[in-house]
Scaffold this motif. Structure first.
Motif, mmCIF file in Angstrom:
data_model
loop_
_atom_site.group_PDB
_atom_site.id
_atom_site.type_symbol
_atom_site.label_atom_id
_atom_site.label_comp_id
_atom_site.label_asym_id
_atom_site.label_seq_id
_atom_site.Cartn_x
_atom_site.Cartn_y
_atom_site.Cartn_z
ATOM 1 N N ASP A 159 -30.585 -81.572 -26.070
ATOM 2 C CA ASP A 159 -31.494 -80.594 -25.462
ATOM 3 C C ASP A 159 -32.231 -81.162 -24.254
ATOM 4 O OD1 ASP A 159 -30.793 -78.715 -27.413
ATOM 5 O OD2 ASP A 159 -32.451 -79.311 -28.724
ATOM 6 N N LEU A 160 -32.226 -82.471 -24.084
ATOM 7 C CA LEU A 160 -32.891 -83.099 -22.942
ATOM 8 C C LEU A 160 -32.056 -83.008 -21.665
ATOM 9 C CD1 LEU A 160 -34.217 -86.311 -24.729
ATOM 10 C CD2 LEU A 160 -35.529 -84.251 -24.120
ATOM 11 N N THR A 184 -32.270 -90.343 -20.008
ATOM 12 C CA THR A 184 -32.736 -90.967 -21.237
ATOM 13 C C THR A 184 -31.549 -91.070 -22.185
ATOM 14 O OG1 THR A 184 -34.470 -90.918 -22.938
ATOM 15 C CG2 THR A 184 -33.459 -88.811 -22.374
ATOM 16 N N TYR A 185 -31.761 -91.678 -23.327
ATOM 17 C CA TYR A 185 -30.734 -91.809 -24.350
ATOM 18 C C TYR A 185 -30.337 -90.430 -24.887
ATOM 19 C CZ TYR A 185 -28.783 -92.462 -29.002
ATOM 20 O OH TYR A 185 -27.977 -92.372 -30.097
ATOM 21 N N VAL A 186 -29.033 -90.250 -25.106
ATOM 22 C CA VAL A 186 -28.506 -89.035 -25.729
ATOM 23 C C VAL A 186 -27.547 -89.456 -26.835
ATOM 24 C CG1 VAL A 186 -27.039 -86.992 -25.383
ATOM 25 C CG2 VAL A 186 -28.749 -87.606 -23.654
ATOM 26 N N SER A 239 -19.928 -79.293 -27.332
ATOM 27 C CA SER A 239 -19.993 -77.868 -26.970
ATOM 28 C C SER A 239 -20.417 -77.699 -25.518
ATOM 29 C CB SER A 239 -20.975 -77.125 -27.867
ATOM 30 O OG SER A 239 -20.508 -77.108 -29.188
ATOM 31 N N LEU A 240 -21.388 -78.502 -25.076
ATOM 32 C CA LEU A 240 -21.855 -78.429 -23.696
ATOM 33 C C LEU A 240 -20.718 -78.773 -22.734
ATOM 34 C CD1 LEU A 240 -24.395 -78.133 -21.793
ATOM 35 C CD2 LEU A 240 -24.538 -80.625 -21.923
ATOM 36 N N ILE A 241 -20.024 -79.872 -23.001
ATOM 37 C CA ILE A 241 -18.906 -80.286 -22.144
ATOM 38 C C ILE A 241 -17.808 -79.226 -22.145
ATOM 39 C CG2 ILE A 241 -17.100 -82.016 -21.783
ATOM 40 C CD1 ILE A 241 -19.968 -83.010 -21.101
ATOM 41 N N GLN A 242 -17.484 -78.690 -23.316
ATOM 42 C CA GLN A 242 -16.443 -77.662 -23.389
ATOM 43 C C GLN A 242 -16.842 -76.438 -22.571
ATOM 44 O OE1 GLN A 242 -13.304 -78.033 -25.011
ATOM 45 N NE2 GLN A 242 -12.996 -76.319 -23.588
ATOM 46 N N GLY A 243 -18.111 -76.098 -22.594
ATOM 47 C CA GLY A 243 -18.605 -74.977 -21.788
ATOM 48 C C GLY A 243 -18.396 -75.220 -20.301
#
Length: 195
Positions: free
Chosen positions: A41-42, A170-172, A181-185
């Motif tokens: 979410d960051l 920052t760290y993820v 899911s974000l990358i696939q989007g």
């Protein structure tokens, strides 16, 4: 609450970006604070793409390359160093994330900014049991002309045309299902490739 305020302050700082060290802010930097349920979410997804100058960095053999060589793919640039514990903590998850997508759709470019380059990084990776981890190198920190390198780990995501579409400083936890899911989007939003 203090942690949330600190994150907002870090993300709202002005960045040095395309233009020889002149401070520019990314479009969308003034986003309203959003609830943070996971480190994914960051990640700030920009409202519109931002052009990235093709500044060279080196592969493991010392050959100069730049982002233009990866056009047609979503590019995840992760700036890291051996002396940065959160950076090192991210590496195994970054390696696993790369395997979740087709090589023609997605590439991860972990780029070390260690001053000693390969001579320092390769033995370090071996000591972690990651001898086959493919790191790139930017010893002179030339990428500081397009990405702020004052805080690492820092990850910058480029679209298939090499334009900045998202970033996080920052760290993820890249093992989080929300990351995939974000990358696939991002992949799905790009031009369709023939079967």
């Amino acid at each position: 609450m203090k942690h949330k305020v600190a994150v907002i302050l870090i993300l709202s700082s002005a960045f040095s970006f395309v233009g020889g060290g002149i401070a520019h802010a990314y479009p969308g930097m003034q986003q309203a604070a959003k609830p943070v349920e996971s480190t994914v979410d960051l990640i700030n997804v920009l409202p519109k793409t931002f052009p990235i100058e093709p500044v060279p960095f080196n592969d493991v053999d010392g050959k100069a390359i730049d982002f233009s060589q990866f056009k047609g793919k979503i590019i995840m640039v992760n700036m890291w160093a051996t002396w940065c514990p959160p950076c090192v903590r991210e590496l195994p998850a970054i390696e696993r994330l790369a395997t979740k997508f087709k090589a023609e759709d997605f590439v991860v470019l972990p780029i070390s900014i260690d001053a000693e380059g390969k001579q320092q990084v390769q033995p370090f990776l071996s000591s972690l049991g990651m001898a086959n981890f493919n790191s790139y190198y930017d010893q002179p920190q030339s990428l500081g002309d397009v990405f702020p390198l004052d805080t690492i780990p820092a990850t910058f995501i480029l679209d298939q045309q090499g334009q900045l579409i998202a970033f996080v400083r920052t760290y993820v936890d890249w093992d989080d299902a929300k990351a995939a899911s974000l990358i696939q989007g991002f992949i799905d939003k790009g031009p369709k490739k023939p079967d």
